[in-house]
Design a protein around this motif. Structure first.
Motif, PDB file in Angstrom:
ATOM      1  N   THR A 108     -44.746 -42.849  70.333  1.00 52.06           N
ATOM      2  CA  THR A 108     -45.404 -42.541  69.061  1.00 52.06           C
ATOM      3  C   THR A 108     -44.445 -42.466  67.885  1.00 52.06           C
ATOM      4  OG1 THR A 108     -45.251 -40.185  69.607  1.00 52.06           O
ATOM      5  CG2 THR A 108     -47.312 -41.321  70.149  1.00 52.06           C
ATOM      6  N   GLN A 109     -43.179 -42.131  68.122  1.00 51.26           N
ATOM      7  CA  GLN A 109     -42.275 -41.900  66.999  1.00 51.26           C
ATOM      8  C   GLN A 109     -41.480 -43.143  66.586  1.00 51.26           C
ATOM      9  OE1 GLN A 109     -42.820 -38.864  65.572  1.00 51.26           O
ATOM     10  NE2 GLN A 109     -44.288 -38.872  67.269  1.00 51.26           N
ATOM     11  N   LEU A 110     -41.217 -44.067  67.525  1.00 48.51           N
ATOM     12  CA  LEU A 110     -40.463 -45.266  67.158  1.00 48.51           C
ATOM     13  C   LEU A 110     -41.160 -46.095  66.080  1.00 48.51           C
ATOM     14  CD1 LEU A 110     -38.952 -46.548  70.528  1.00 48.51           C
ATOM     15  CD2 LEU A 110     -37.699 -45.836  68.488  1.00 48.51           C
ATOM     16  N   PRO A 111     -42.476 -46.320  66.153  1.00 57.19           N
ATOM     17  CA  PRO A 111     -43.123 -47.063  65.066  1.00 57.19           C
ATOM     18  C   PRO A 111     -42.952 -46.405  63.699  1.00 57.19           C
ATOM     19  CG  PRO A 111     -44.565 -46.959  66.975  1.00 57.19           C
ATOM     20  CD  PRO A 111     -43.415 -46.038  67.256  1.00 57.19           C
ATOM     21  N   LYS A 112     -42.962 -45.078  63.672  1.00 62.24           N
ATOM     22  CA  LYS A 112     -42.751 -44.382  62.394  1.00 62.24           C
ATOM     23  C   LYS A 112     -41.370 -44.693  61.830  1.00 62.24           C
ATOM     24  CE  LYS A 112     -45.493 -40.269  63.553  1.00 62.24           C
ATOM     25  NZ  LYS A 112     -45.408 -38.796  63.672  1.00 62.24           N
ATOM     26  N   MET A 113     -40.363 -44.714  62.704  1.00 61.82           N
ATOM     27  CA  MET A 113     -39.001 -44.982  62.240  1.00 61.82           C
ATOM     28  C   MET A 113     -38.881 -46.403  61.682  1.00 61.82           C
ATOM     29  SD  MET A 113     -36.809 -43.045  65.209  1.00 61.82           S
ATOM     30  CE  MET A 113     -37.214 -41.360  65.689  1.00 61.82           C
ATOM     31  N   LEU A 114     -39.569 -47.340  62.294  1.00 63.86           N
ATOM     32  CA  LEU A 114     -39.540 -48.706  61.760  1.00 63.86           C
ATOM     33  C   LEU A 114     -40.231 -48.768  60.402  1.00 63.86           C
ATOM     34  CD1 LEU A 114     -40.264 -50.784  64.997  1.00 63.86           C
ATOM     35  CD2 LEU A 114     -38.075 -50.452  63.837  1.00 63.86           C
ATOM     36  N   LEU A 115     -41.317 -48.048  60.248  1.00 63.71           N
ATOM     37  CA  LEU A 115     -41.973 -47.992  58.940  1.00 63.71           C
ATOM     38  C   LEU A 115     -41.044 -47.356  57.906  1.00 63.71           C
ATOM     39  CD1 LEU A 115     -45.573 -46.877  60.003  1.00 63.71           C
ATOM     40  CD2 LEU A 115     -44.937 -49.083  59.004  1.00 63.71           C
ATOM     41  N   GLU A 116     -40.311 -46.327  58.314  1.00 66.33           N
ATOM     42  CA  GLU A 116     -39.367 -45.678  57.400  1.00 66.33           C
ATOM     43  C   GLU A 116     -38.264 -46.634  56.971  1.00 66.33           C
ATOM     44  OE1 GLU A 116     -36.503 -41.685  57.230  1.00 66.33           O
ATOM     45  OE2 GLU A 116     -37.952 -41.939  58.869  1.00 66.33           O
ATOM     46  N   LEU A 117     -37.887 -47.568  57.868  1.00 63.77           N
ATOM     47  CA  LEU A 117     -36.852 -48.553  57.537  1.00 63.77           C
ATOM     48  C   LEU A 117     -37.383 -49.700  56.672  1.00 63.77           C
ATOM     49  CD1 LEU A 117     -34.993 -48.816  60.961  1.00 63.77           C
ATOM     50  CD2 LEU A 117     -34.135 -47.753  58.868  1.00 63.77           C
ATOM     51  N   GLY A 118     -38.690 -49.723  56.453  1.00 65.32           N
ATOM     52  CA  GLY A 118     -39.262 -50.780  55.618  1.00 65.32           C
ATOM     53  C   GLY A 118     -39.932 -51.898  56.377  1.00 65.32           C
ATOM     54  N   ASP A 119     -39.914 -51.848  57.705  1.00 66.12           N
ATOM     55  CA  ASP A 119     -40.618 -52.869  58.483  1.00 66.12           C
ATOM     56  C   ASP A 119     -42.126 -52.691  58.311  1.00 66.12           C
ATOM     57  OD1 ASP A 119     -38.244 -53.909  59.400  1.00 66.12           O
ATOM     58  OD2 ASP A 119     -38.247 -52.742  61.260  1.00 66.12           O
ATOM     59  N   GLY A 120     -42.866 -53.749  58.620  1.00 59.71           N
ATOM     60  CA  GLY A 120     -44.316 -53.678  58.562  1.00 59.71           C
ATOM     61  C   GLY A 120     -44.909 -54.044  57.222  1.00 59.71           C
ATOM     62  N   ARG A 121     -44.107 -54.467  56.262  1.00 59.78           N
ATOM     63  CA  ARG A 121     -44.663 -54.859  54.961  1.00 59.78           C
ATOM     64  C   ARG A 121     -44.784 -56.380  54.853  1.00 59.78           C
ATOM     65  NH1 ARG A 121     -42.827 -49.781  55.948  1.00 59.78           N
ATOM     66  NH2 ARG A 121     -43.122 -48.357  54.180  1.00 59.78           N
ATOM     67  N   ALA A 122     -43.682 -57.081  55.049  1.00 56.62           N
ATOM     68  CA  ALA A 122     -43.723 -58.543  54.977  1.00 56.62           C
ATOM     69  C   ALA A 122     -44.276 -59.154  56.256  1.00 56.62           C
ATOM     70  CB  ALA A 122     -42.326 -59.100  54.706  1.00 56.62           C
ATOM     71  N   ALA A 123     -44.248 -58.407  57.329  1.00 53.70           N
ATOM     72  CA  ALA A 123     -44.795 -58.859  58.610  1.00 53.70           C
ATOM     73  C   ALA A 123     -45.190 -57.621  59.402  1.00 53.70           C
ATOM     74  CB  ALA A 123     -43.762 -59.696  59.372  1.00 53.70           C
TER      75      ALA A 123
END
Length: 681
Positions: A108-123
């Motif tokens: 549950t927490q790894l996806p949050k960390m990727l969102l915090e790094l900026g992933d999930g916007r362009a792809a």
């Protein structure tokens, strides 16, 4: 449109602001357009097409970047406590192996960390799960923690894809991501992929890891995280050339008791039910009981149904998502979750305090030399035992009762053998060649299968007409596009040629699921009699078609429930048969559009053409009757008997074609797997 040079410059400026997929499609085209423009050639059409893609991509990305979510991390979770270290590692390394015991919060927490790094916007970010129930549950859990709607965090499983253009995180099964990779081997839709529960080492997981390793050679910025229990971490790290972060896991202590049945006459099912009853009379907390088969689960549910204050809840892969979700909902009593190994990993079932572990699971085993696939009940590995015990320590201190001795546990294998080393490789070979991966023996497998196993797979594909030397034939490329076992896919293609696509699709779907005819304990004779009455004199293929037509005639739920009672049919298996048939029929329609022959009236099927269609996929299973020995003979001088549930059981034949060759087992949950079809002599 402005002049071509200005428009080309404008579109080039849009590339980094657009969705990654649109930018990838247009980047090379704009480079070619620049060369054409310099040579004085027209580029207006390319500019118009790229403008549409990029402008849409920019608009979608702006909407995605405007989304807001809550990035709070629960402080009690070990992964959250190591957040800064994990974020630093992700910034420094595109690939990371993160291991943690049950309860660490890695899923549950790894996806949050990727969102915090900026992933999930362009792809998108992809989070894979081995099973549908885990994918659906994890998507809901992460949505709740981020406080976002389903349009932002969505699940994607077979027959149920909830994603939209604003889905930043896709929680999906490994198989669905692999299906996408067939058309997009570089994973262009994603800027990060988390492969969760990688220690399970299913065929899909191993193929996915190899594909991601290859994709990173061309997309070095693609972020890949392998999340696993604290086992075999160094192997994953060496394979992916990635650093490892170990996170402690179990938040609460678990007391482990080894309690093998003292009486040899007491089987694992009886012992498990007794322990559930004993625990129910003790303290508070729900119970999770691991049983190896669906039949065991349904029998245990029957025995525990009248236990006052207990709510028995089955959990296995064939249940619908709605039925599976019942385990997460409040109950009017103590929940007793009766599960296969589907509950070993990923799922946090609220309230579980006790685990009863039979130490057994059904495992798939394939014998290439005899072409038989078995599903024996076997002792689980030590790693699986650790996973099961951890289910009791997720939300509070718990207890795990193991129905096997400690000495027994210590003698078991450390890990479960990877599925690729115990499976039929024909489908894997077809998939690899269909994806253009070349010789699968050169593919980066973590545990490469033996050359002999690959040779056996090639022989099978060659029998089906799918090989042209070392490459796929035209027919083989067609088979690779159908989401089914190669033999089943060959039946579908032959059904098109023979003008019986509906009937071939019905048979193919039947072969892709567990036989829906059941034999409940204590009612075997009644079930056999009811199903004999359904049998068709022409053989099992006609019997299957007759069963399907009866099911279609029962149009309402009440009529279908009645039919299931009368004929001893598993309602869930019938539903799955229909779902798979719908999926396969969709694959046929994609090939032939609307140019498909109409179905034939019930009991008026052109059986000779249908038999030829089936024979095309089962040519290696042709059997000849040996009157002297009183048995059938197959290739490799194998001696075989007709299954007791076959419509042809009572008759000797000059020849037959087997739909399935199965090793004998005494605990056959289906009971009746129609294995043979009469052929003309």
């Amino acid at each position: 449109m402005s002049d071509p040079a200005s428009e080309l410059a404008r579109l080039t400026d849009l590339l980094p602001r657009s969705m990654a997929a649109a930018a990838a499609r247009c980047a090379s085209r704009l480079e070619e357009a620049a060369e054409r423009l310099a040579a004085g050639r027209p580029i207006e059409r390319t500019l118009r097409e790229c403008a549409m893609l990029l402008e849409t991509g920019v608009a979608v990305r702006e909407r995605r970047e405007a989304l807001r979510f809550d990035l709070a991390y629960p402080e009690h979770l070990p992964v959250a406590q190591r957040r800064d270290e994990i974020l630093d590692a992700l910034r420094a390394h595109p690939v990371l192996v993160l291991t943690g015991e049950t309860g660490s919060g890695k899923t549950t927490q790894l996806p949050k960390m990727l969102l915090e790094l900026g992933d999930g916007r362009a792809a998108d970010i992809a989070l894979t799960q081995p099973r549908r129930v885990a994918a659906v549950a994890m998507a809901e859990r992460i949505r709740d923690e981020l406080r976002v709607p389903e349009s932002v965090v969505a699940h994607a499983v077979r027959f149920d894809d909830r994603r939209s253009e604003t889905s930043l995180l896709s929680v999906m099964t490994d198989g669905l991501l692999l299906a996408e990779a067939a058309a997009d081997p570089l994973f262009g839709r994603y800027d990060a992929v988390i492969v969760d529960e990688a220690h399970e080492r299913s065929l899909d997981i191993d193929l996915l890891l190899g594909l991601l390793k290859l994709a990173r050679q061309q997309r070095p910025a693609l972020r890949v995280i392998v999340s696993s229990a604290s086992i075999a971490a160094e192997r994953f790290a060496a394979f992916l050339e990635a650093p490892v972060i170990h996170v402690s896991g179990r938040t609460f202590p678990v007391e482990i008791l080894h309690q093998p049945p003292g009486d040899d006459d007491v089987g694992y099912l009886d012992a498990a039910v007794r322990w559930v009853r004993d625990l129910h009379e003790g303290g508070d907390g729900d119970v999770l009981c691991f049983l190896p088969t669906e039949r065991d689960i349904l029998e245990a549910e029957r025995r525990l149904r009248e236990l006052p204050g207990a709510v028995p809840l089955p959990l296995f892969g064939r249940l619908t998502p709605h039925e599976q979700q019942r385990i997460f909902q409040p109950a009017r009593g103590r929940k007793v979750v009766l599960a296969t190994n589907i509950a070993e990993t990923s799922l946090t079932i609220p309230g579980i305090r006790y685990v009863v572990d039979t130490g057994l699971a059904r495992m798939k085993r394939y014998q290439p030399s005899t072409r038989t696939e078995r599903l024996p009940v076997e002792p689980i590995s030590r790693a699986s035992a650790t996973q099961r015990a951890g289910r009791a320590g997720r939300v509070e201190a718990g207890m795990c009762i193991r129905l096997y001795g400690e000495d027994d546990l210590n003698r078991r294998d450390e890990f479960t053998a990877p599925e690729i080393l115990r499976s039929n490789l024909a489908g894997v070979l077809l998939r690899c060649l269909g994806m253009g991966l070349g010789d699968p023996q050169t593919f980066p497998w973590m545990d490469p299968p033996s050359p002999h196993a690959w040779d056996q797979a090639r022989v099978l594909l060659d029998e089906l007409g799918g090989m042209d030397g070392d490459r796929l034939s035209g027919l083989g490329r067609t088979l690779a596009q159908i989401p089914a076992d190669p033999q089943v896919a060959r039946i579908l293609v032959a059904g098109l040629t023979e003008g019986v696509p509906h009937e071939a699709c019905t048979i193919a779907a039947f072969l892709s699921v567990q036989d829906p005819r059941v034999r409940p304990l204590g009612e075997e004779a009644k079930a056999d009699a009811a199903q004999r009455a359904l049998a068709h004199e022409a053989g099992d293929i006609a019997t299957i078609l007759r069963l399907w037509d009866r099911w279609q005639e029962a149009e309402t739920n009440s009529r279908r429930e009645k039919l299931c009672r009368e004929l001893y049919l598993g309602r869930r298996r019938m539903r799955e048969w229909g779902d798979v048939r719908h999926q396969l029929w969709g694959a046929l329609r994609e090939r032939r559009q609307n140019n498909l022959a109409q179905p034939h009236a019930a009991e008026n099927w052109p059986l000779e053409r249908i038999h030829r269609s089936v024979l095309a996929g089962m040519i290696g299973n042709v059997l000849m009757w040996d009157a002297k020995l009183g048995t059938y003979r197959a290739g490799g001088d194998r001696q075989l008997a007709v299954h007791p549930g076959s419509a042809l059981r009572a008759r000797s034949q000059l020849g037959a074609s087997s739909l399935e060759l199965r090793a004998r087992r005494s605990d056959d949950a289906a009971g009746l797997q129609a294995p043979s079809s009469k052929l003309k002599a």
